[in-house]
Design a protein around this motif. Structure first.
Motif, PDB file in Angstrom:
ATOM      1  N   GLU A 150      48.768  71.750  60.253  1.00 18.17           N
ATOM      2  CA  GLU A 150      48.536  70.800  59.175  1.00 18.17           C
ATOM      3  C   GLU A 150      49.751  69.900  59.059  1.00 18.17           C
ATOM      4  OE1 GLU A 150      48.223  72.600  55.254  1.00 18.17           O
ATOM      5  OE2 GLU A 150      49.550  74.210  55.890  1.00 18.17           O
ATOM      6  N   LYS A 151      49.508  68.678  58.624  1.00 12.69           N
ATOM      7  CA  LYS A 151      50.597  67.726  58.472  1.00 12.69           C
ATOM      8  C   LYS A 151      51.305  67.998  57.157  1.00 12.69           C
ATOM      9  CE  LYS A 151      51.766  62.915  59.033  1.00 12.69           C
ATOM     10  NZ  LYS A 151      51.316  61.569  58.793  1.00 12.69           N
ATOM     11  N   VAL A 152      52.615  68.153  57.243  1.00 19.31           N
ATOM     12  CA  VAL A 152      53.449  68.390  56.063  1.00 19.31           C
ATOM     13  C   VAL A 152      54.581  67.378  56.124  1.00 19.31           C
ATOM     14  CG1 VAL A 152      54.887  70.026  54.795  1.00 19.31           C
ATOM     15  CG2 VAL A 152      52.879  70.849  56.051  1.00 19.31           C
ATOM     16  N   GLY A 153      54.469  66.364  55.299  1.00 21.09           N
ATOM     17  CA  GLY A 153      55.469  65.301  55.311  1.00 21.09           C
ATOM     18  C   GLY A 153      55.386  64.504  56.600  1.00 21.09           C
ATOM     19  N   ASP A 154      56.455  64.515  57.379  1.00 20.65           N
ATOM     20  CA  ASP A 154      56.539  63.687  58.585  1.00 20.65           C
ATOM     21  C   ASP A 154      56.324  64.473  59.881  1.00 20.65           C
ATOM     22  OD1 ASP A 154      58.858  65.149  58.643  1.00 20.65           O
ATOM     23  OD2 ASP A 154      60.152  63.460  59.145  1.00 20.65           O
ATOM     24  N   HIS A 155      55.794  65.716  59.784  1.00 18.31           N
ATOM     25  CA  HIS A 155      55.610  66.542  60.979  1.00 18.31           C
ATOM     26  C   HIS A 155      54.424  67.498  60.776  1.00 18.31           C
ATOM     27  CE1 HIS A 155      58.001  68.969  58.226  1.00 18.31           C
ATOM     28  NE2 HIS A 155      57.548  70.029  58.867  1.00 18.31           N
ATOM     29  N   TRP A 156      54.114  68.276  61.813  1.00 21.94           N
ATOM     30  CA  TRP A 156      53.003  69.229  61.781  1.00 21.94           C
ATOM     31  C   TRP A 156      53.552  70.651  61.756  1.00 21.94           C
ATOM     32  CZ3 TRP A 156      47.930  67.541  61.647  1.00 21.94           C
ATOM     33  CH2 TRP A 156      47.751  66.176  61.837  1.00 21.94           C
ATOM     34  N   ARG A 197      64.737  57.131  61.396  1.00 28.01           N
ATOM     35  CA  ARG A 197      64.955  57.581  62.770  1.00 28.01           C
ATOM     36  C   ARG A 197      63.904  56.974  63.680  1.00 28.01           C
ATOM     37  NH1 ARG A 197      63.891  63.602  61.529  1.00 28.01           N
ATOM     38  NH2 ARG A 197      62.804  62.671  59.826  1.00 28.01           N
ATOM     39  N   PRO A 198      64.024  55.722  64.028  1.00 25.02           N
ATOM     40  CA  PRO A 198      63.028  55.118  64.898  1.00 25.02           C
ATOM     41  C   PRO A 198      62.946  55.867  66.225  1.00 25.02           C
ATOM     42  CG  PRO A 198      64.739  53.521  64.345  1.00 25.02           C
ATOM     43  CD  PRO A 198      65.102  54.809  63.693  1.00 25.02           C
ATOM     44  N   LEU A 199      61.732  56.073  66.694  1.00 20.63           N
ATOM     45  CA  LEU A 199      61.497  56.742  67.965  1.00 20.63           C
ATOM     46  C   LEU A 199      61.005  55.735  68.980  1.00 20.63           C
ATOM     47  CD1 LEU A 199      59.732  59.834  66.424  1.00 20.63           C
ATOM     48  CD2 LEU A 199      62.044  59.769  67.331  1.00 20.63           C
ATOM     49  N   ARG A 200      61.011  56.104  70.227  1.00 17.74           N
ATOM     50  CA  ARG A 200      60.607  55.192  71.291  1.00 17.74           C
ATOM     51  C   ARG A 200      59.173  54.709  71.159  1.00 17.74           C
ATOM     52  NH1 ARG A 200      62.806  57.720  76.900  1.00 17.74           N
ATOM     53  NH2 ARG A 200      64.978  57.785  76.304  1.00 17.74           N
ATOM     54  N   ASN A 201      58.270  55.604  70.824  1.00 23.59           N
ATOM     55  CA  ASN A 201      56.846  55.260  70.858  1.00 23.59           C
ATOM     56  C   ASN A 201      56.297  55.186  69.436  1.00 23.59           C
ATOM     57  OD1 ASN A 201      54.264  54.828  71.569  1.00 23.59           O
ATOM     58  ND2 ASN A 201      53.964  56.729  72.693  1.00 23.59           N
ATOM     59  N   GLU A 238      58.682  62.055  74.287  1.00 23.84           N
ATOM     60  CA  GLU A 238      58.633  60.610  74.041  1.00 23.84           C
ATOM     61  C   GLU A 238      57.246  60.029  74.296  1.00 23.84           C
ATOM     62  OE1 GLU A 238      59.970  61.306  78.204  1.00 23.84           O
ATOM     63  OE2 GLU A 238      60.720  61.988  76.274  1.00 23.84           O
ATOM     64  N   THR A 239      56.348  60.794  74.913  1.00 22.68           N
ATOM     65  CA  THR A 239      54.977  60.324  75.153  1.00 22.68           C
ATOM     66  C   THR A 239      54.049  60.684  74.004  1.00 22.68           C
ATOM     67  OG1 THR A 239      54.254  62.330  76.302  1.00 22.68           O
ATOM     68  CG2 THR A 239      55.282  60.596  77.642  1.00 22.68           C
ATOM     69  N   LEU A 240      54.574  61.353  72.988  1.00 21.66           N
ATOM     70  CA  LEU A 240      53.760  61.834  71.866  1.00 21.66           C
ATOM     71  C   LEU A 240      53.913  60.959  70.635  1.00 21.66           C
ATOM     72  CD1 LEU A 240      54.607  65.637  72.094  1.00 21.66           C
ATOM     73  CD2 LEU A 240      52.563  64.479  72.956  1.00 21.66           C
ATOM     74  N   PRO A 241      52.942  61.043  69.719  1.00 17.87           N
ATOM     75  CA  PRO A 241      53.086  60.360  68.432  1.00 17.87           C
ATOM     76  C   PRO A 241      54.359  60.828  67.715  1.00 17.87           C
ATOM     77  CG  PRO A 241      50.860  61.174  68.713  1.00 17.87           C
ATOM     78  CD  PRO A 241      51.673  61.744  69.841  1.00 17.87           C
ATOM     79  N   SER A 242      54.935  59.968  66.922  1.00 16.31           N
ATOM     80  CA  SER A 242      56.218  60.281  66.278  1.00 16.31           C
ATOM     81  C   SER A 242      56.154  61.524  65.399  1.00 16.31           C
ATOM     82  CB  SER A 242      56.712  59.091  65.467  1.00 16.31           C
ATOM     83  OG  SER A 242      55.820  58.779  64.424  1.00 16.31           O
ATOM     84  N   THR A 243      55.026  61.763  64.730  1.00 19.74           N
ATOM     85  CA  THR A 243      54.927  62.959  63.888  1.00 19.74           C
ATOM     86  C   THR A 243      54.988  64.225  64.735  1.00 19.74           C
ATOM     87  OG1 THR A 243      52.506  62.841  63.947  1.00 19.74           O
ATOM     88  CG2 THR A 243      53.625  61.837  62.047  1.00 19.74           C
ATOM     89  N   GLN A 298      56.657  64.357  67.645  1.00 16.64           N
ATOM     90  CA  GLN A 298      58.015  64.427  68.170  1.00 16.64           C
ATOM     91  C   GLN A 298      58.914  65.189  67.208  1.00 16.64           C
ATOM     92  OE1 GLN A 298      59.574  60.653  69.580  1.00 16.64           O
ATOM     93  NE2 GLN A 298      57.560  60.073  70.355  1.00 16.64           N
ATOM     94  N   ARG A 299      58.562  65.210  65.933  1.00 10.21           N
ATOM     95  CA  ARG A 299      59.326  65.932  64.919  1.00 10.21           C
ATOM     96  C   ARG A 299      58.747  67.319  64.640  1.00 10.21           C
ATOM     97  NH1 ARG A 299      59.538  60.528  63.303  1.00 10.21           N
ATOM     98  NH2 ARG A 299      57.593  60.610  62.158  1.00 10.21           N
ATOM     99  N   SER A 300      57.777  67.763  65.436  1.00 11.64           N
ATOM    100  CA  SER A 300      57.097  69.044  65.230  1.00 11.64           C
ATOM    101  C   SER A 300      57.539  70.056  66.274  1.00 11.64           C
ATOM    102  CB  SER A 300      55.582  68.830  65.316  1.00 11.64           C
ATOM    103  OG  SER A 300      55.162  67.902  64.342  1.00 11.64           O
TER     104      SER A 300
END
Length: 149
Positions: free
Chosen positions: A60-66, A141-145, A13-18, A20-22
């Motif tokens: 590398e960034k692919v869509g909404d994650h790394w 999917r809204p995330l905290r940060n 939750e302390t990380l950028p949203s992209t 958080q999905r990686s």
């Protein structure tokens, strides 16, 4: 700000949203570099840029994650230090990868008109597709940060 728990896990939750999905390795890379950069530079933009530069070396960034890159190394001319003007980066797209790799990502992200694009056009189109996918993921999917990319 420490981003790790006592057992060494990243507090996602302390990380950028992209991120958080990686996967865990991408999260660890960014968090460790950011913690170290904040010790050296303080909390701010320079520390964040340093952490993203480190992340882009292996992911590398692919869509909404790394996702892990096929080969580690700088992702664009800015990251390689070949741009003295402080120009824009490729936003997580590995512009140094092959045109075939970029085309495969464009197909995965359903980029229209990809078959007729040059390598530079594919990089630009992938940046836009990544941004679009990230926006969509944040709406779905809204995330905290949400204030950090």
């Amino acid at each position: 700000m420490a981003r790790f728990t006592k057992d060494g896990k990243v507090e996602s939750e302390t990380l950028p949203s992209t991120l958080q999905r990686s996967d865990e390795k991408a999260q660890d890379t960014f968090a460790a570099t950011l913690d170290s950069a904040e010790e050296q530079y303080g909390d701010g933009e320079r520390a964040r840029r340093t952490a993203f530069a480190s992340l882009k070396h292996g992911f590398e960034k692919v869509g909404d994650h790394w996702e892990p890159k096929e080969e580690k190394g700088p992702s664009d001319e800015q990251a390689a230090g070949r741009r003295a003007d402080g120009g824009r980066t490729s936003g997580g797209v590995d512009a140094n990868s092959s045109k075939e790799h970029l085309y495969a990502l464009a197909r995965k992200l359903d980029v229209p008109g990809r078959s007729g694009m040059s390598k530079a056009e594919l990089v630009d189109a992938l940046q836009k597709a990544n941004d679009r996918e990230t926006r969509k993921a944040r709406e779905d999917r809204p995330l905290r940060n949400e204030s950090i990319s």
